[in-house]
Design a protein around this motif. Structure first.
Motif, mmCIF file in Angstrom:
data_model
loop_
_atom_site.group_PDB
_atom_site.id
_atom_site.type_symbol
_atom_site.label_atom_id
_atom_site.label_comp_id
_atom_site.label_asym_id
_atom_site.label_seq_id
_atom_site.Cartn_x
_atom_site.Cartn_y
_atom_site.Cartn_z
ATOM 1 N N ILE A 1 -4.936 -0.069 -4.068
ATOM 2 C CA ILE A 1 -5.544 0.588 -2.777
ATOM 3 C C ILE A 1 -4.738 1.898 -2.816
ATOM 4 O O ILE A 1 -5.369 3.011 -2.499
ATOM 5 N N LEU A 2 -3.547 1.954 -2.937
ATOM 6 C CA LEU A 2 -2.717 3.296 -2.473
ATOM 7 C C LEU A 2 -2.755 4.359 -3.399
ATOM 8 O O LEU A 2 -3.000 5.484 -3.312
ATOM 9 N N ILE A 3 -3.119 3.976 -4.815
ATOM 10 C CA ILE A 3 -3.042 4.872 -5.941
ATOM 11 C C ILE A 3 -4.519 5.536 -5.952
ATOM 12 O O ILE A 3 -4.766 6.523 -6.043
ATOM 13 N N GLY A 4 -5.380 4.547 -5.382
ATOM 14 C CA GLY A 4 -6.845 5.133 -5.117
ATOM 15 C C GLY A 4 -6.901 6.241 -4.027
ATOM 16 O O GLY A 4 -7.585 6.989 -4.513
ATOM 17 N N PHE A 5 -6.251 5.852 -3.086
ATOM 18 C CA PHE A 5 -6.280 7.031 -2.012
ATOM 19 C C PHE A 5 -5.607 8.242 -2.359
ATOM 20 O O PHE A 5 -5.957 9.263 -2.101
ATOM 21 N N ALA A 6 -4.443 8.294 -3.331
ATOM 22 C CA ALA A 6 -3.830 9.349 -3.890
ATOM 23 C C ALA A 6 -4.764 10.077 -4.875
ATOM 24 O O ALA A 6 -4.972 11.381 -4.889
ATOM 25 N N ALA A 7 -5.731 9.503 -5.657
ATOM 26 C CA ALA A 7 -6.777 9.972 -6.445
ATOM 27 C C ALA A 7 -8.045 10.669 -5.604
ATOM 28 O O ALA A 7 -8.213 11.968 -5.992
ATOM 29 N N ALA A 8 -8.069 10.047 -4.446
ATOM 30 C CA ALA A 8 -9.127 10.595 -3.617
ATOM 31 C C ALA A 8 -8.611 12.050 -3.021
ATOM 32 O O ALA A 8 -9.484 12.753 -2.813
ATOM 33 N N SER A 9 -7.340 11.895 -2.765
ATOM 34 C CA SER A 9 -6.796 13.160 -2.114
ATOM 35 C C SER A 9 -6.812 14.320 -3.085
ATOM 36 O O SER A 9 -6.997 15.434 -2.643
ATOM 37 N N LEU A 10 -6.549 13.892 -4.539
ATOM 38 C CA LEU A 10 -6.339 15.210 -5.543
ATOM 39 C C LEU A 10 -7.749 15.565 -5.533
ATOM 40 O O LEU A 10 -7.765 16.933 -5.709
ATOM 41 N N LEU A 11 -8.705 14.601 -5.711
ATOM 42 C CA LEU A 11 -10.225 15.254 -5.973
ATOM 43 C C LEU A 11 -10.748 16.092 -4.861
ATOM 44 O O LEU A 11 -11.286 17.105 -5.034
ATOM 45 N N LEU A 12 -10.519 15.448 -3.757
ATOM 46 C CA LEU A 12 -10.888 16.335 -2.427
ATOM 47 C C LEU A 12 -9.941 17.336 -2.239
ATOM 48 O O LEU A 12 -10.546 18.654 -1.737
ATOM 49 N N LYS B 1 -7.405 18.437 6.617
ATOM 50 C CA LYS B 1 -5.998 18.084 6.617
ATOM 51 C C LYS B 1 -5.640 17.683 8.146
ATOM 52 O O LYS B 1 -6.384 17.805 8.969
ATOM 53 N N PHE B 2 -4.691 17.238 8.096
ATOM 54 C CA PHE B 2 -3.785 16.725 9.431
ATOM 55 C C PHE B 2 -2.620 17.747 9.571
ATOM 56 O O PHE B 2 -1.750 17.470 8.772
ATOM 57 N N PHE B 3 -2.818 18.687 10.168
ATOM 58 C CA PHE B 3 -1.841 19.725 10.442
ATOM 59 C C PHE B 3 -1.707 20.607 9.088
ATOM 60 O O PHE B 3 -2.756 20.882 8.215
ATOM 61 N N HIS B 4 -0.535 20.572 8.480
ATOM 62 C CA HIS B 4 -0.393 21.178 7.066
ATOM 63 C C HIS B 4 -0.467 19.996 6.141
ATOM 64 O O HIS B 4 -0.701 20.343 4.750
ATOM 65 N N ILE B 5 -0.640 18.898 6.201
ATOM 66 C CA ILE B 5 -0.552 17.871 5.384
ATOM 67 C C ILE B 5 -2.163 17.434 5.021
ATOM 68 O O ILE B 5 -3.205 17.363 5.813
ATOM 69 N N GLY B 6 -2.533 16.490 4.067
ATOM 70 C CA GLY B 6 -3.609 15.923 3.756
ATOM 71 C C GLY B 6 -3.786 14.838 4.569
ATOM 72 O O GLY B 6 -3.136 14.265 5.326
ATOM 73 N N VAL B 7 -5.284 14.587 4.871
ATOM 74 C CA VAL B 7 -5.556 13.526 5.728
ATOM 75 C C VAL B 7 -5.187 12.170 5.488
ATOM 76 O O VAL B 7 -5.099 11.311 6.169
ATOM 77 N N PHE B 8 -5.125 12.049 3.887
ATOM 78 C CA PHE B 8 -4.920 10.622 3.469
ATOM 79 C C PHE B 8 -3.255 10.355 3.632
ATOM 80 O O PHE B 8 -2.828 9.187 3.218
ATOM 81 N N THR B 9 -2.397 11.362 3.936
ATOM 82 C CA THR B 9 -0.916 11.068 3.924
ATOM 83 C C THR B 9 -0.310 10.134 4.872
ATOM 84 O O THR B 9 0.134 9.222 4.469
ATOM 85 N N PRO B 10 -0.910 10.264 6.195
ATOM 86 C CA PRO B 10 -0.627 9.061 7.239
ATOM 87 C C PRO B 10 -1.242 7.684 6.890
ATOM 88 O O PRO B 10 -0.366 6.802 6.933
#
Length: 358
Positions: free
Chosen positions: A139-150, A158-167
């Motif tokens: 699940i976690l690595i899948g979210f990281a892959a989605a973040s990279l592709l997006l 984004k959430f401020f200067h970070i990616g939306v999936f970081t929180p």
């Protein structure tokens, strides 16, 4: 010497100087890399030894100690490498490649354990509680892959200067730790661990654990700069260096600690260390994203890292299937189909990253 000879000599001299300087830079870079690997590897058996003693003294299970305490300690290089890479070295590809590359490297370590276990497949001896950790890893690595592709597309929330999936990564990591602890408690796995130097007290074990962790952390801070030196000296892209070389170095503690745990007769503690490190690596990515001030780390990193993330997801899925199916067949009496599948995915992903980064 004629004028033409003097001109030819002047043209050739800089080439010899540049060649000598390049060779010196390569030697120094690889020398520093070897020192980092040595420092990290030396601290591994110490972490395993004192981690097992802490498990004995606190009456916690080896699996829980491996998942939380050892996984955190052995993943400190990824944490310090990532933070220093995105802050001091300004190398986002080193940070992302290190975290994701370490995940596939950790799963490849299972192949080594399977080959060393002559009594049968190592996957038949592993507790099924590791399925929970491996599932959260997917699940976690899948979210990281989605973040990279997006991040590579125009639609990059984004959430401020970070990616939306970081929180989400941070919350999921905390949920995974809580779920694993509850699972251990429900099955009443937690209990005394015997036979590991009972004369050593809890205080001394904690001090030894912290000292070994400090060595690992110190080498981890140095690694991103060494990785950049290797990248420049060899003419490789940071994507390739971060995914393969730096990731292999920062995963040295997982390898050494797991082998040491197996020698202590604590296989589940070693396996929990590997799978728990993958979860912690995703927390490291979230921390790296927060520390990277120019913007979202996932948008700055190469989308090629998604190949590594997908490979880690596939390898985690293979581990889950093996833990449920319990395959006992071994080819040539050495490794089973699970190890062959893990090796194939690992080398294919490494080759793709090599082609992209060469």
């Amino acid at each position: 010497m004629s004028r033409r000879q003097r001109k030819a000599h002047a043209r050739c001299a800089p080439r010899r100087d540049n060649g000598g300087g390049l060779m010196t830079a390569m030697t120094e870079a690889w020398g520093k890399f070897a020192i980092c690997v040595a420092l990290i590897a030396v601290a591994g058996p110490v972490l395993a030894r004192y981690g097992d003693i802490i498990a004995q003294r606190t009456r916690l299970s080896r699996s829980w100690i491996g998942l939380l305490l050892l996984a955190t300690a052995t993943s400190l290089p990824e944490l310090f490498t990532g933070v220093s890479a995105v802050t001091a070295a300004n190398a986002p590809n080193i940070a992302v490649g290190d975290a994701l590359g370490s995940c596939v490297f950790n799963l490849a370590i299972l192949v080594v354990l399977d080959a060393l276990n002559r009594d049968g497949s190592v996957f038949t001896r592993m507790g099924q509680g590791h399925i929970l950790t491996a599932g959260f890893g997917v699940i976690l690595i899948g979210f990281a892959a989605a973040s990279l592709l997006l991040g590579a597309s125009q639609f990059a929330p984004k959430f401020f200067h970070i990616g939306v999936f970081t929180p989400i990564l941070i919350v999921l990591y905390l949920v995974a730790m809580r779920a694993a602890f509850d699972y251990e408690a429900r099955l009443a796995i937690a209990g005394a661990v015997s036979g590991i130097e009972p004369e050593i007290g809890l205080g001394r074990a904690i001090v030894g654990y912290l000292m070994a962790a400090a060595v690992v952390a110190g080498a981890g801070v140095w690694l991103p700069f060494v990785g950049l030196d290797i990248s420049h000296a060899m003419g490789w892209r940071a994507t390739f260096v971060g995914t393969l070389f730096v990731a292999a170095a920062t995963s040295a503690p997982e390898l050494i600690v797991t082998l040491a745990a197996v020698r202590l007769g604590a296989l589940d503690m070693g396996i929990a260390n590997l799978l728990g490190s993958n979860l912690f690596n995703m927390l490291v990515l979230a921390i790296d994203d927060i520390a990277y001030q120019p913007g979202s780390l996932f948008a700055a990193a190469s989308p090629a890292h998604a190949v590594t993330a997908i490979a880690a997801v596939i390898m985690s899925g293979i581990v889950i299937v093996a833990l449920l199916y319990r395959p006992s067949t071994r080819f040539f009496g050495v490794v089973g189909w699970t190890s062959l599948s893990l090796s194939t995915v690992y080398f294919l992903a490494s080759y793709v990253i090599y082609l992209h980064g060469h």
